[in-house]
Structures are given as structure tokens and as C-alpha cells.
Design a protein around this motif. Structure first.
Motif, PDB file in Angstrom:
ATOM      1  N   SER A  10       0.843  -1.172   0.000  1.00  0.00           N
ATOM      2  CA  SER A  10       0.000   0.000   0.000  1.00  0.00           C
ATOM      3  C   SER A  10       0.887   1.233   0.000  1.00  0.00           C
ATOM      4  O   SER A  10       1.845   1.329   0.763  1.00  0.00           O
ATOM      5  CB  SER A  10      -0.898  -0.024   1.235  1.00  0.00           C
ATOM      6  N   SER A  61      -0.097   6.925   9.644  1.00  0.00           N
ATOM      7  CA  SER A  61      -0.706   8.052  10.356  1.00  0.00           C
ATOM      8  C   SER A  61       0.335   8.767  11.210  1.00  0.00           C
ATOM      9  O   SER A  61       1.253   8.136  11.753  1.00  0.00           O
ATOM     10  CB  SER A  61      -1.851   7.542  11.229  1.00  0.00           C
ATOM     11  N   THR A 120      -0.062   4.244   0.831  1.00  0.00           N
ATOM     12  CA  THR A 120      -0.574   5.286   1.721  1.00  0.00           C
ATOM     13  C   THR A 120       0.425   5.529   2.831  1.00  0.00           C
ATOM     14  O   THR A 120       1.137   4.627   3.275  1.00  0.00           O
ATOM     15  CB  THR A 120      -1.933   4.870   2.324  1.00  0.00           C
ATOM     16  N   SER A 121       0.487   6.743   3.291  1.00  0.00           N
ATOM     17  CA  SER A 121       1.442   7.085   4.343  1.00  0.00           C
ATOM     18  C   SER A 121       0.902   6.667   5.698  1.00  0.00           C
ATOM     19  O   SER A 121      -0.302   6.659   5.934  1.00  0.00           O
ATOM     20  CB  SER A 121       1.723   8.584   4.333  1.00  0.00           C
TER      21      SER A 121
END
Length: 128
Positions: free
Chosen positions: A115, A120, A117-118
Motif C-alpha cells: 500500500s 498516520s 498510503t502514508s
């Protein structure tokens, strides 16, 4: 006593026959499971499974399984191994068979998808 001796002898022979059957059944089950693992791994083949089953059956069950028959099939989803044979007769006219069939899904490796996505930022997300 003369009447009980043949019955006692027959009972002993039946016990020995049952023990041979149990050993033969364990042997074919072990050979089938071992061959299944050889067949189902990535890169495994039905021919390798048959050779493995024959070798393991010869080592484990030797003379306890007579006329062994091995059937191995492998498709993209499933591998199946069936092993059968006869048990040597100790009790006259008693012909016992041993058979087992095992199957499992074949191993397939899938590409790892990452993935993008960074994660959190600190302090947000999981409150642990």
C-alpha cells in the motif's frame, strides 16, 4: 480342553491378522500424507508424489502391504493421493484391503502488494 484349543488358536490368529491390518493401514496413511506434501508444494509434480509414495511405503510398510497401488493427481487448485493394497493373510480365506485417500490445496505464491498510503502521524490513529 480339546474343543477350546482350536478356538483359542483361531482367536490368536485373528489378533495377529488385525495387528497386521492396523500396521498396513498406518503405513498407507503415512505414505499418502508424505506423498501429498511432495506433490502439493510449489514445483511439485504427480510423478514426484508417486515416486515418494512408493519409496516411503517400501520403507515403512515393507512386506505388510502386498500389491500396493498409488494414484496421484495434481491440478492448479488441488493435489490428491490415493494409496491402496492388500494385507498378507494369516487367517485362511480372509483377504483384507487397506486404502486411504488424502487431498489438499496446492501451494501458490502470490505477488506481495504494498500500500502506498502514508502511515498516520504520531498521536493520531491507534490510542495505545
Amino acid at each position: 480342553m480339546v474343543l477350546y484349543a482350536p478356538l483359542l488358536f483361531l482367536l490368536v490368529l485373528v489378533g495377529v491378522q488385525f495387528a497386521l491390518w492396523a500396521l498396513a493401514q498406518l503405513g498407507v496413511q503415512y505414505a499418502a500424507n508424505h506423498a501429498l506434501q511432495t506433490t502439493r508444494v510449489s514445483g511439485g509434480t504427480a510423478a514426484a508424489g508417486r515416486a515418494d509414495a512408493a519409496a516411503v511405503l517400501d520403507q515403512v510398510a515393507g512386506q505388510v502391504v502386498v500389491d500396493p497401488r498409488v494414484s496421484v493427481t495434481r491440478n492448479p487448485d488441488t493435489a490428491t493421493v490415493a494409496v491402496a493394497g492388500r494385507v498378507p493373510a494369516v487367517v485362511p480365506f480372509l483377504r483384507l484391503q487397506v486404502t486411504t485417500e488424502v487431498s489438499a490445496p496446492t501451494e501458490r505464491f502470490r505477488a506481495l502488494t504494498l500500500s502506498l498510503t502514508s502511515p498516520s502521524p504520531a498521536g493520531e490513529g491507534d490510542p495505545r
